[in-house]
Write a protein that holds these residues in place. Structure first.
Motif, PDB file in Angstrom:
ATOM      1  N   ARG A 345      25.654  21.072  31.124  1.00  0.00           N
ATOM      2  CA  ARG A 345      26.338  21.039  32.420  1.00  0.00           C
ATOM      3  C   ARG A 345      26.976  19.671  32.641  1.00  0.00           C
ATOM      4  O   ARG A 345      26.490  18.641  32.169  1.00  0.00           O
ATOM      5  CB  ARG A 345      25.342  21.323  33.545  1.00  0.00           C
ATOM      6  CG  ARG A 345      24.834  22.743  33.558  1.00  0.00           C
ATOM      7  CD  ARG A 345      23.835  22.970  34.679  1.00  0.00           C
ATOM      8  NE  ARG A 345      24.439  22.801  35.999  1.00  0.00           N
ATOM      9  CZ  ARG A 345      23.781  22.941  37.136  1.00  0.00           C
ATOM     10  NH1 ARG A 345      22.492  23.237  37.118  1.00  0.00           N
ATOM     11  NH2 ARG A 345      24.398  22.773  38.286  1.00  0.00           N
ATOM     12  N   TRP A 347      27.483  16.844  35.119  1.00  0.00           N
ATOM     13  CA  TRP A 347      26.844  16.375  36.350  1.00  0.00           C
ATOM     14  C   TRP A 347      27.654  15.310  37.073  1.00  0.00           C
ATOM     15  O   TRP A 347      27.300  14.919  38.193  1.00  0.00           O
ATOM     16  CB  TRP A 347      25.453  15.812  36.025  1.00  0.00           C
ATOM     17  CG  TRP A 347      24.518  16.843  35.469  1.00  0.00           C
ATOM     18  CD1 TRP A 347      24.261  17.091  34.162  1.00  0.00           C
ATOM     19  CD2 TRP A 347      23.736  17.785  36.216  1.00  0.00           C
ATOM     20  NE1 TRP A 347      23.373  18.114  34.011  1.00  0.00           N
ATOM     21  CE2 TRP A 347      23.029  18.559  35.271  1.00  0.00           C
ATOM     22  CE3 TRP A 347      23.572  18.049  37.569  1.00  0.00           C
ATOM     23  CZ2 TRP A 347      22.166  19.579  35.657  1.00  0.00           C
ATOM     24  CZ3 TRP A 347      22.702  19.058  37.944  1.00  0.00           C
ATOM     25  CH2 TRP A 347      22.021  19.811  37.000  1.00  0.00           C
ATOM     26  N   GLU A 378      19.000  18.834  39.154  1.00  0.00           N
ATOM     27  CA  GLU A 378      18.815  18.504  37.740  1.00  0.00           C
ATOM     28  C   GLU A 378      17.355  18.158  37.452  1.00  0.00           C
ATOM     29  O   GLU A 378      16.659  17.540  38.261  1.00  0.00           O
ATOM     30  CB  GLU A 378      19.678  17.299  37.362  1.00  0.00           C
ATOM     31  CG  GLU A 378      19.473  16.832  35.920  1.00  0.00           C
ATOM     32  CD  GLU A 378      19.966  15.408  35.673  1.00  0.00           C
ATOM     33  OE1 GLU A 378      20.423  15.137  34.549  1.00  0.00           O
ATOM     34  OE2 GLU A 378      19.872  14.560  36.592  1.00  0.00           O
ATOM     35  N   ASP A 527      17.425  19.373  31.635  1.00  0.00           N
ATOM     36  CA  ASP A 527      18.880  19.418  31.674  1.00  0.00           C
ATOM     37  C   ASP A 527      19.442  18.212  30.923  1.00  0.00           C
ATOM     38  O   ASP A 527      20.391  18.332  30.156  1.00  0.00           O
ATOM     39  CB  ASP A 527      19.374  19.405  33.126  1.00  0.00           C
ATOM     40  CG  ASP A 527      19.023  20.690  33.854  1.00  0.00           C
ATOM     41  OD1 ASP A 527      19.412  21.762  33.368  1.00  0.00           O
ATOM     42  OD2 ASP A 527      18.345  20.620  34.893  1.00  0.00           O
TER      43      ASP A 527
END
Length: 595
Positions: A345, A347, A378, A527
């Motif tokens: 992902r 961020w 997260e 994450d």
């Protein structure tokens, strides 16, 4: 096929002072005047129900006592038949735990034992260590032992018991609980010298392998959990044994030390020794084992060991999938599937909790932390060896971050609280824990509803860990810091805890920092990852936060192992050293290989 039933009593729930012995008062057989149906145990004042006379156990009828027991301490358990589970090996009480089946003895192999807590792994290790099985007859154990031997068909296990009885076979046992070491006033050096018995490893080799040099002059009371664990293993390694029984060796050890222990056990196996290891870290169990036996049943009621010894891949995958196809047995209603994070992902630009760069001196240890950000939503995992400042970092953030609310689950769990679990959670969270939301999101996933009236001081390690996790995650916070949340938990409990953490972080739009040594859990949870590097006990420094792939590749390369993902279950697997996959990944500098 005849169904065998027993009436089980959960003595943690049993409250005779509240119910007035409802089981005794309303039992139709007792009312008719029949003797020895329900007796009261001296000392505890709690009931014992005779399964040979109880109508529910014998015929499956009645059930009055179960319905009248408002603490819900009574339950009926359908035991597996001999055709399904094998021989009844041992029972602890009339209404207590029963264990079925025995393993084959495989010389020169590392044999892994996998199953949830309370299912019989420590029981079979105790039997292998010399505890006589009673064949289910807990009252006349010698008679039960003779009956057990007469029914035992596995020749290698029969021969093993005979050789142990005749002192022709030497066994070294590292028990699950080793806190008794703290009662010894001798130094580590003296303890090791007294334990030396011309084993495969010399005293000098054990001191070097187990990294004892810095602590030789200290007494056990001054040692950390990891140092005590290594001392317990070191004592076993110094024995001149043919069989080594190692119960949960990874607790308190960091990932590098776990890999090192696995290599030591393989060396012993290559010298013709037999090693049985019970372990909950399935990545390490996979890496270090040659064969795996699976345990299933109902925790604290009955346990069964698989008839077959499986290859590591097949055994662990069967456990996660919840069925033993080769034995036609289903051990769980649902399969356990690991989430596969295919895409990292982005961020950047999201809000979160920023921590500043800082240096901290603790005695002779120096920690240097770079500036970083833990974004809302997260989970930032922290990996690194023991002694590099991970807990120091967590405590510093807990004390220094004033602009956000922090909920902290400490590494070392204590039993100083004098009240019950209910009182502990209420005080810890400052919430009404009887609400429907708290029950759904915290109590049920952590399976602690039945523990609410139990004193904190009476909890096991796994129960205490679940209560501390529930207290930490039950609070409404901006940042959750969880220090070694998987310690003492079995495989299923670790994965449930992972799902609860992720759900609470998402639900509360919070940030989370999780310090972890189980590479399987770190892979499933993270994450992003921040690494701690340096010299243990001297210098620690942070690297990152990095993407999960970059961090794990760097971390595994430093440890010198390679990792791949199992396509059937999605779990992390460590490649066997020197295998084709291991060689290929090293050649491509891909120590962490994802889909």
């Amino acid at each position: 096929m005849v169904t065998i039933r027993i009436l089980s009593i959960n003595y943690d729930k049993c409250k005779p002072d509240l119910c007035g012995y409802a089981c005794l008062k309303y039992c139709p057989l007792v009312i008719k005047g029949q003797k020895n149906v329900i007796t009261i145990r001296k000392g505890t004042g709690k009931p014992i129900i005779n399964n040979n006379t109880c109508l529910m156990a014998k015929k499956g009828t009645c059930g009055v006592c179960i319905n009248k027991c408002f603490p819900r301490a009574l339950s009926v358990t359908n035991l597996p038949s001999i055709e399904t589970a094998g021989l009844l090996v041992h029972s602890y009480d009339e209404n207590g735990f029963r264990f079925f089946g025995v393993p084959q003895i495989h010389s020169g192999k590392v044999i892994g034992l996998l199953g949830v807590n309370g299912i019989g792994k420590s029981t079979i290790l105790d039997i292998l260590a010399g505890m006589r099985p009673n064949g289910g007859d807990h009252q006349e154990s010698e008679k039960g032992y003779e009956h057990f031997l007469s029914q035992l068909k596995i020749s290698s296990f029969r021969q093993f018991l005979a050789e142990v009885d005749a002192n022709a076979l030497k066994v070294a046992h590292k028990p699950q609980i080793f806190t008794h070491l703290t009662e010894i006033s001798d130094s580590v050096s003296d303890i090791l010298s007294q334990s030396e018995n011309q084993g495969y490893y010399s005293l000098t080799e054990v001191i070097e392998l187990m990294e004892f040099t810095p602590i030789l002059n200290r007494i056990p009371k001054e040692l950390s959990g990891g140092e005590l664990q290594r001392l317990a293993i070191g004592k076993a390694l110094l024995q001149n044994a043919d069989v080594y029984l190692i119960d949960e060796p990874c607790t308190f050890l960091d990932f590098r030390q776990r890999i090192k222990m696995a290599k030591i056990f393989h060396q012993l196996a290559s010298a013709g020794k037999t090693i049985f290891i019970a372990e909950h870290d399935i990545a390490i169990l996979d890496f270090q084992s040659d064969l795996i036996y699976l345990f299933y049943g109902e925790p604290h009621k009955f346990g069964v060991i698989s008839t077959l010894a499986y290859s590591t891949k097949k055994g662990i995958n069967n456990f996660l999938l919840g069925r033993l196809k080769d034995e036609n047995v289903r051990i769980r209603g649902k399969r356990i599937q690991f989430t596969r994070v295919v895409k990292e992902r982005d961020w950047e630009g999201r809000p979160g909790v920023e921590f500043p760069a800082f240096q901290k001196q603790v005695g002779s240890f120096n920690l240097t932390v770079d500036k970083g950000m833990n974004y809302f939503g997260e989970i930032l995992c922290i990996l690194g060896e023991n002694g590099l400042g991970k807990t120091t970092f967590a405590r510093h953030l807990t004390q220094s971050l004033k602009s956000v609310t922090v909920s902290f689950k400490p590494q070392f769990l204590h039993r100083k609280f004098t009240g019950t679990v209910r009182e502990f959670l209420t005080q810890y969270t400052n919430l009404f824990i009887g609400s429907r939301a708290f029950s759904i999101y915290i109590l049920k996933p952590f399976s602690i509803s039945h523990l609410l009236d139990k004193p904190i001081r009476a909890l096991s390690g796994g129960e205490l860990q679940r209560c501390f996790l529930a207290g930490c995650l039950g609070k409404k916070a901006d940042l959750y810091i969880i220090d070694e949340g998987s310690a003492f938990l079995d495989v299923e409990e670790r994965l449930k805890a992972t799902r609860v953490i992720r759900h609470i972080v998402s639900k509360n739009n919070a940030a989370c920092i999780a310090i972890e040594h189980d590479i399987q859990i770190a892979d499933a949870l993270a994450d992003r990852i921040m690494l701690f590097e340096g010299t243990p006990g001297s210098i620690g420094r942070t690297v990152g936060p990095l993407t999960k792939k970059a961090a794990l590749n760097r971390f595994l390369k430093e440890i010198d192992v390679t990792f791949r993902r199992d396509p059937e279950t999605g779990r992390a697997r460590l490649n066997k050293l020197g295998s084709r996959l291991d060689r290929d990944q090293r050649k491509n500098d891909a120590y962490y290989h994802d889909f």
